[in-house]
Design a protein around this motif. Sequence first.
Motif, mmCIF file in Angstrom:
data_model
loop_
_atom_site.group_PDB
_atom_site.id
_atom_site.type_symbol
_atom_site.label_atom_id
_atom_site.label_comp_id
_atom_site.label_asym_id
_atom_site.label_seq_id
_atom_site.Cartn_x
_atom_site.Cartn_y
_atom_site.Cartn_z
ATOM 1 N N GLY A 191 35.713 -23.916 15.269
ATOM 2 C CA GLY A 191 34.166 -23.224 15.045
ATOM 3 C C GLY A 191 34.247 -22.037 15.096
ATOM 4 O O GLY A 191 33.054 -21.357 15.247
ATOM 5 N N MET A 192 35.125 -21.097 15.344
ATOM 6 C CA MET A 192 35.344 -19.670 15.597
ATOM 7 C C MET A 192 34.966 -18.993 14.318
ATOM 8 O O MET A 192 34.748 -17.822 14.350
ATOM 9 N N TYR A 193 35.813 -19.453 13.208
ATOM 10 C CA TYR A 193 35.878 -18.635 12.050
ATOM 11 C C TYR A 193 35.394 -19.391 10.757
ATOM 12 O O TYR A 193 35.480 -20.622 10.761
ATOM 13 N N ILE A 194 34.712 -18.726 9.825
ATOM 14 C CA ILE A 194 34.397 -19.213 8.616
ATOM 15 C C ILE A 194 35.044 -18.454 7.545
ATOM 16 O O ILE A 194 35.066 -17.212 7.454
ATOM 17 N N ALA A 195 35.614 -18.930 6.481
ATOM 18 C CA ALA A 195 36.159 -18.582 5.282
ATOM 19 C C ALA A 195 35.214 -19.015 4.240
ATOM 20 O O ALA A 195 34.865 -20.216 3.945
ATOM 21 N N THR A 196 35.020 -18.125 3.242
ATOM 22 C CA THR A 196 34.241 -18.402 1.984
ATOM 23 C C THR A 196 34.990 -17.799 0.659
ATOM 24 O O THR A 196 35.781 -16.656 0.860
ATOM 25 N N ALA A 197 34.650 -18.556 -0.319
ATOM 26 C CA ALA A 197 34.969 -17.855 -1.524
ATOM 27 C C ALA A 197 33.798 -17.981 -2.654
ATOM 28 O O ALA A 197 33.309 -19.025 -2.469
ATOM 29 N N SER A 198 33.758 -17.141 -3.543
ATOM 30 C CA SER A 198 32.569 -17.076 -4.542
ATOM 31 C C SER A 198 32.861 -17.777 -5.780
ATOM 32 O O SER A 198 34.278 -17.931 -5.851
#
Length: 417
Positions: A191-198
């Motif tokens: 729960g420490m990091y979040i990755a995103t893509a558009s």
Amino acid sequence: MANHSSTSSILCASFNQDLSYFAVGTRDGFRIFETNTGKLCYERAVGAFVIVEMLFSSSLLAIVGAGDQPSLSPRRLCLFNKTTGAALRELNFLTSILAVRMNRQRLVVILQDKAYVYEINSLSIVDIIDTVPNIKGLCAFSPCLDACYLALPASTTKGSALLYNVMNRHLHCEIEAHRSPLAAMVLSSNGMYIATASEQGTIIRVHLVSDATKQSYSFRRGTYPSTIFSLSFGPSKQLPDILAASSSSGSIHLFTLGFASHPRRELQLKIFFPTFHLFGYFIVVFKKLFPMFFPLIILLSLKWILEVISCIFGDFSRSKSSSGFLGSIIPGAVSDVLDPAYHHVLHDTVPAGVKSYVVIRKVENMTNSSSSDLLACRAILSVITSNGFFKEYNISINARNELSWALGREFNLLTVT
């Protein structure tokens, strides 16, 4: 992963929280496999399923039908015991269920404009979250109870995400990650990091959840737009070493966060700043004693400082020099996206256009015992494709950041008995 195309054999695919099992939903039913061996552990052929979620290695399943028959309505969530073969509870909604996530204390149900959060044992409603129209059921959920976050799209016109702490029932923050709407996102297992893509699919961004206003990493997947089907962090107690992305191009992209955040750099910074302050003190003293040589001392001092910075921030220096004029005006944290040093590609792992779901199951780091430098990173990648195949790749990245990979095994998910 969900795909309702008439050519797709697999309607959905998911791994359990510790990646020891995975499930696939088909037009005939659903199947559960042991990840290490590929052994078929359970199957049920009663109709089409678009959601099959597991709770670790327990017998509890959350399943949603495709609506091909009245008993398998896409608006009905069935909590199913695969040991007894009986339904434990059913939850009915006014609109179709688009996604379901679970951990040991929370059950999350995603609809087009709402997210329902339940206490998993009593099934009492903990929270109801109003969302922007979310027709894809896009979400990310952390199984970690200490950092139990739920990420949901915050806009239909730009790539921002809202992070909720579903244990404490409050909005944690909003992340403005992309200019285009979100297409994929994932939270690390801790729960420490979040990755995103558009929807553009050219940039992958990683944020630290505890300070999500600051961008931690930014990677370029490619120049041309591509649909990102899935994102996966490698398992880790701290910063995951690898981030993987599957896309419509048929390639799998790897981003090596472990090498990008070289542990030696922190030690070098601790040494550099006190030394810099001490050096500044000697310059002031030297100016008073030998004022005629002061310009020469300044030139030599600047040369020394630049050499030290080059040693410590070598990767960022290469990034800026490689990007020419842009590199000279864009801050290091942003221009790092232009540097391909931490980006690797497994070409043609899946036929182009075939939807795929990738996870990084295992990561093994080899470090220098004396300096703690990262010497090599080995990983196992598992891929499920919508045309019915399971593939596993063995990955190795050495200290020079060179990638080698090989297909470890492959089998048809629909023919295994």
